[in-house]
Design an enzyme around this catalytic site. Sequence first.
Site, PDB file in Angstrom:
ATOM      1  N   ARG A  40       0.820  -1.222   0.000  1.00 38.85           N
ATOM      2  CA  ARG A  40       0.000   0.000   0.000  1.00 38.85           C
ATOM      3  C   ARG A  40       0.852   1.269   0.000  1.00 38.85           C
ATOM      4  O   ARG A  40       0.413   2.300  -0.486  1.00 38.85           O
ATOM      5  CB  ARG A  40      -0.954  -0.016   1.200  1.00 38.85           C
ATOM      6  N   LYS A 201     -16.071 -17.609   4.497  1.00 38.38           N
ATOM      7  CA  LYS A 201     -17.504 -17.446   4.728  1.00 38.38           C
ATOM      8  C   LYS A 201     -18.302 -17.062   3.487  1.00 38.38           C
ATOM      9  O   LYS A 201     -18.014 -16.075   2.822  1.00 38.38           O
ATOM     10  CB  LYS A 201     -17.718 -16.374   5.806  1.00 38.38           C
ATOM     11  N   GLY A 354      -6.969  -8.825   0.832  1.00 40.10           N
ATOM     12  CA  GLY A 354      -5.754  -9.019   1.602  1.00 40.10           C
ATOM     13  C   GLY A 354      -5.230 -10.441   1.591  1.00 40.10           C
ATOM     14  O   GLY A 354      -4.030 -10.661   1.432  1.00 40.10           O
ATOM     15  N   GLY A 377     -12.233  -5.020   1.421  1.00 44.22           N
ATOM     16  CA  GLY A 377     -13.658  -4.710   1.495  1.00 44.22           C
ATOM     17  C   GLY A 377     -14.105  -3.770   0.388  1.00 44.22           C
ATOM     18  O   GLY A 377     -15.174  -3.945  -0.206  1.00 44.22           O
TER      19      GLY A 377
HETATM   20  C1  3PG Z   1      -8.594  -2.396   4.773  1.00 45.54           C
HETATM   21  O1  3PG Z   1      -7.550  -2.818   5.275  1.00 45.54           O
HETATM   22  O2  3PG Z   1      -9.450  -3.146   4.267  1.00 45.54           O
HETATM   23  C2  3PG Z   1      -8.801  -0.923   4.725  1.00 45.54           C
HETATM   24  O3  3PG Z   1      -7.667  -0.243   5.150  1.00 45.54           O
HETATM   25  C3  3PG Z   1     -10.036  -0.530   5.501  1.00 45.54           C
HETATM   26  O4  3PG Z   1      -9.880  -0.823   6.857  1.00 45.54           O
HETATM   27  P1  3PG Z   1     -11.148  -1.020   7.792  1.00 45.54           P
HETATM   28  O5  3PG Z   1     -11.824  -2.288   7.347  1.00 45.54           O
HETATM   29  O6  3PG Z   1     -10.628  -1.081   9.193  1.00 45.54           O
HETATM   30  O7  3PG Z   1     -12.059   0.178   7.558  1.00 45.54           O
END
Ligand code: 3PG
Length: 399
Positions: A40, A201, A354, A377
Amino acid sequence: MAVEELRTVEAAEVEGRRVLVRNDFNVPIDDHGQVTDDLRVRAALPTLRHLVERDAKVICCSHLGRPKGKRVDKYSLEPVAEVLGQRLGRAVAFVDDVVGDEARRAAASLDPGQVLLLQNLRFEAGEEANDPAFAERLAALAELYVDDAFGAAHRAHASVVGVAERLPAYAGFLLAGEVKVLSRLLEDPPRPFAAVLGGSKVSDKLAVLSNLLGQVDTLVVGGGMCFTFLAAQGHGVGDSLFERDQVDPVRDLLARAEREGKRILLPTDVVVADAFAEDASRRTVPASAIEPGWRGLDIGPDTAAAFAAAIHDAKTVFWNGPMGVFEWAPFAAGTRAVAEAVASTGAYTVVGGGDSAAALAQFGLADKVDHLSTGGGASLELLEGRTLPGVSVLPSRGR
Ligand code: 3PG
Ligand code: MG
């Protein structure tokens, strides 16, 4: 959404001006304060280089972890300032403050071409609440705003939405590129288009599975969530991960795929273990013959070969989620096979999330995909067809 129309930082007059850049520097940091994966940070460089080369006064901000509005030392962004400075090839100052006097002084005393990183935005309760007073103070640090935090674009937080409403706002190159690549998967992907979904999941992935089913030619399902699919087809799954309340939705999805002539590939063989442990006894069994006392922890070799073939047959591939417990060597083969197929196919390859990124890194294949998304997400919500608040708040070109 005509996403290619986002107004990018290229359109901004930045020379000598204070520019607040929202980054996603939510990176893994070990117990010794070392950043263990700088994807990142590296992904943020094109926008930051653009700004420093044009003599902007750059104020970077980000969240790290989930400290929930309080100071939590292990979530300090200080280690990131050093890594960012190394990658950028110039000093990055760090201020242990977000919107207080210290942060204001540090921002005000920047010279053109200098870079400052603020402390973790989530040390302040106003960030996640999108509190107007907090957004006002953050915006007051700068004259322009650039959002390059694609990974946080699904969060309607002050630094993502509130500030964009208060300053002239532009998309950074990372955010604009992510939105363009991922949106194209939903618009006109070169065909055949195969999506490979894994992870534990179904409930996390059902919305994306359902939206992608309308776009793909082949949907490949592995990982812990495949057992709910196998159960929906009437198979016993032993002690495998299984979400009972997802069986009906999965059955509906399978029926819809059948009606629409879409191929759904599920495991035909599975590596099962007699405990959830790296050194458990294990064996490979047909997916239809998992016995009580045994749980599936990876796809089997026939399945891995079939999944790899589907990946090689496609012209566009999207992959999200591991096929098994790849962190444990005895259960890594399925994820490795998918990762290697994604890395070697001639298809245009997009990897989101991730865990898949971590798997690619573990196998040394991270630079072998066409687009490795920095959003977990955020990439899933975009592919669910949802509007991301951090994207919709940004002006389009010409505005
Ligand atoms: C992530 O790692 O998916 C983003 O940085 C968002 O983080 P968060 O899910 O804690 O908002
Ligand atoms: Mg390729």
